[in-house]
Structure formats: structure tokens, C-alpha cells
Scaffold this motif. Sequence first.
Motif, PDB file in Angstrom:
ATOM      1  N   MET A 100      -4.097  11.524   8.308  1.00  0.00           N
ATOM      2  CA  MET A 100      -4.869  10.950   9.407  1.00  0.00           C
ATOM      3  C   MET A 100      -5.190   9.481   9.132  1.00  0.00           C
ATOM      4  SD  MET A 100      -6.206  11.192  12.354  1.00  0.00           S
ATOM      5  CE  MET A 100      -6.098  12.958  12.658  1.00  0.00           C
ATOM      6  N   GLY A 101      -5.489   9.171   7.887  1.00  0.00           N
ATOM      7  CA  GLY A 101      -5.768   7.785   7.510  1.00  0.00           C
ATOM      8  C   GLY A 101      -4.550   6.895   7.679  1.00  0.00           C
ATOM      9  N   ARG A 102      -3.377   7.434   7.358  1.00  0.00           N
ATOM     10  CA  ARG A 102      -2.127   6.677   7.522  1.00  0.00           C
ATOM     11  C   ARG A 102      -1.907   6.343   8.997  1.00  0.00           C
ATOM     12  NH1 ARG A 102       2.367   6.784   3.914  1.00  0.00           N
ATOM     13  NH2 ARG A 102       4.306   6.087   4.858  1.00  0.00           N
ATOM     14  N   THR A 118       0.801  -1.223   0.000  1.00  0.00           N
ATOM     15  CA  THR A 118       0.000   0.000   0.000  1.00  0.00           C
ATOM     16  C   THR A 118       0.836   1.278   0.000  1.00  0.00           C
ATOM     17  OG1 THR A 118      -0.201  -0.028   2.428  1.00  0.00           O
ATOM     18  CG2 THR A 118      -1.917  -1.153   1.166  1.00  0.00           C
ATOM     19  N   ARG A 119       2.056   1.222   0.530  1.00  0.00           N
ATOM     20  CA  ARG A 119       2.848   2.446   0.648  1.00  0.00           C
ATOM     21  C   ARG A 119       4.012   2.500  -0.335  1.00  0.00           C
ATOM     22  NH1 ARG A 119       2.535   3.120   7.278  1.00  0.00           N
ATOM     23  NH2 ARG A 119       0.243   3.085   7.338  1.00  0.00           N
ATOM     24  N   ALA A 126      -0.279   0.542  -4.195  1.00  0.00           N
ATOM     25  CA  ALA A 126      -1.478  -0.184  -4.626  1.00  0.00           C
ATOM     26  C   ALA A 126      -2.400  -0.307  -3.420  1.00  0.00           C
ATOM     27  CB  ALA A 126      -1.098  -1.558  -5.162  1.00  0.00           C
ATOM     28  N   ASP A 127      -3.551  -0.918  -3.597  1.00  0.00           N
ATOM     29  CA  ASP A 127      -4.486  -1.104  -2.488  1.00  0.00           C
ATOM     30  C   ASP A 127      -4.814  -2.575  -2.302  1.00  0.00           C
ATOM     31  OD1 ASP A 127      -5.317   1.513  -1.288  1.00  0.00           O
ATOM     32  OD2 ASP A 127      -5.691   1.982  -3.395  1.00  0.00           O
ATOM     33  N   ILE A 128      -5.294  -2.906  -1.086  1.00  0.00           N
ATOM     34  CA  ILE A 128      -5.679  -4.279  -0.751  1.00  0.00           C
ATOM     35  C   ILE A 128      -7.115  -4.276  -0.243  1.00  0.00           C
ATOM     36  CG2 ILE A 128      -5.193  -6.308   0.679  1.00  0.00           C
ATOM     37  CD1 ILE A 128      -2.315  -5.256   1.002  1.00  0.00           C
ATOM     38  N   ILE A 129      -7.897  -5.227  -0.735  1.00  0.00           N
ATOM     39  CA  ILE A 129      -9.259  -5.424  -0.236  1.00  0.00           C
ATOM     40  C   ILE A 129      -9.394  -6.878   0.186  1.00  0.00           C
ATOM     41  CG2 ILE A 129     -11.721  -5.438  -0.796  1.00  0.00           C
ATOM     42  CD1 ILE A 129     -11.200  -3.222  -2.808  1.00  0.00           C
ATOM     43  N   SER A 155      -7.861  -0.834   2.116  1.00  0.00           N
ATOM     44  CA  SER A 155      -6.851   0.209   2.325  1.00  0.00           C
ATOM     45  C   SER A 155      -7.224   1.520   1.636  1.00  0.00           C
ATOM     46  CB  SER A 155      -5.482  -0.269   1.830  1.00  0.00           C
ATOM     47  OG  SER A 155      -5.498  -0.464   0.424  1.00  0.00           O
ATOM     48  N   ARG A 156      -8.144   1.483   0.670  1.00  0.00           N
ATOM     49  CA  ARG A 156      -8.538   2.724  -0.019  1.00  0.00           C
ATOM     50  C   ARG A 156      -9.159   3.723   0.957  1.00  0.00           C
ATOM     51  NH1 ARG A 156     -12.338   0.265  -4.550  1.00  0.00           N
ATOM     52  NH2 ARG A 156     -13.116  -0.669  -2.615  1.00  0.00           N
TER      53      ARG A 156
END
Length: 209
Positions: free
Chosen positions: A110-112, A83-84, A88-91, A101-102
Amino acid sequence: MKIGYVRVSTRDQNEQRQIKKMLEQGIEERMIFVDKQSGSGFERDGYLAMKRVIREGDIVYVDSLDRLGRNYDAVINEWREITRKLQADIIVLENAALFDSRKFREMGDMGRLMEDQFLSLLSYIADQERKKIRQRQAEGIALAKASGKNLGRPRKNLDSLSKEQRHIIKENYSKWTDKEITSVEFMRKIGLKKNTFYNIMRDYKQEHG
């Protein structure tokens, strides 16, 4: 691009249920990566191949978090790398409300921070679960020992062999001791594996001198 990752623990297990769920997400079959091995580490051919094709903006789908891996400290490291570092993102389909992760990415810094706290909590819960499992196993072993149960496989002895096997030993024992036949030939005649063979021969020698 949508990417699917599927894992089952052994070659005997069927991965088709997970593959079906990936196809239902609109993932192309060529972009579904499959492993049939333990989830304790990440040195898996399918997983490593998947990471090589991940690009910024891609979405990686897994059926459940334990399909990604069972060592949760390692899972967290992989989650952060995808993700970092790879952006990319993970679902996680089993619980997409939490494991997406989106949602963290959309909240910026703040999300991080929230994602770090969430992953740390996950690591703590997983560690506590591992400790509970080890404790239950230890308690089960202690109870079995207290009950006088033999936790290992029963050792084969002469009495456990068939009449035919005992006859073969009787006919060939002196040939074996006189080195007229090799140990490999003898154990093949009887149909025994190496360790069992030598245990049986030790018993036979004690009984027959």
C-alpha cells in the motif's frame, strides 16, 4: 549508514549551510557528497560518486528536493532507483513529514502505491510550475518589447570608445588594411574582443571610406 548530498548551482555559492545541516544529522564528513553545478541533469561527479557507495538500508539526506535536482521527472526516476533498486531511503530535511521514503516502506505494498501517487502528483505540480515560469518570462519579454526596451546588450560603436582607443584606430587602421599588423595585434592594441572589433572596423570604414 547515513549519507548526505549537498548541491549549489554555481561555484560562487556557499555550500557550508547545507553541510552544517548534514553534520547535525550525525553524518560523517567523508560521507557528505558535494556538487557545484546546475540541477538540470544528474551527470554530476558528486552525485554519481554518492550512488556508487549507497547500500541497502542506507539513508540519503538532502536539504530540499531542488538540491537533489530541478528536473522533477528525473528526480522521480532517481528517487525510485535509490529507494527500490538500491533499497536505500531518502529524507528531505526541509519537509521530512512528507519527503521520508521510510514511511512508505513501512506500509508495504500500500505504501508503494501511495508513493507512486505522491510522486506523480509531485511531477504534475512541478510541470505546472515550469509552465507558469515560462509564461511569466514570455509575458515579461512581450511587455519589454512593447515598451521599446532593448533586451540585448547595447552594441558598442565608435562613439562609445575612449579618446585613446579612437586614436589607436586612426593610427593603425591603414596598417591593418595593408596587412602590416594582424587583426589579433590590432584588437589587442585597442582592447576589444573579436566580434566588437569587427563591428567597430565596419563602422570606421563607413565613416572614413
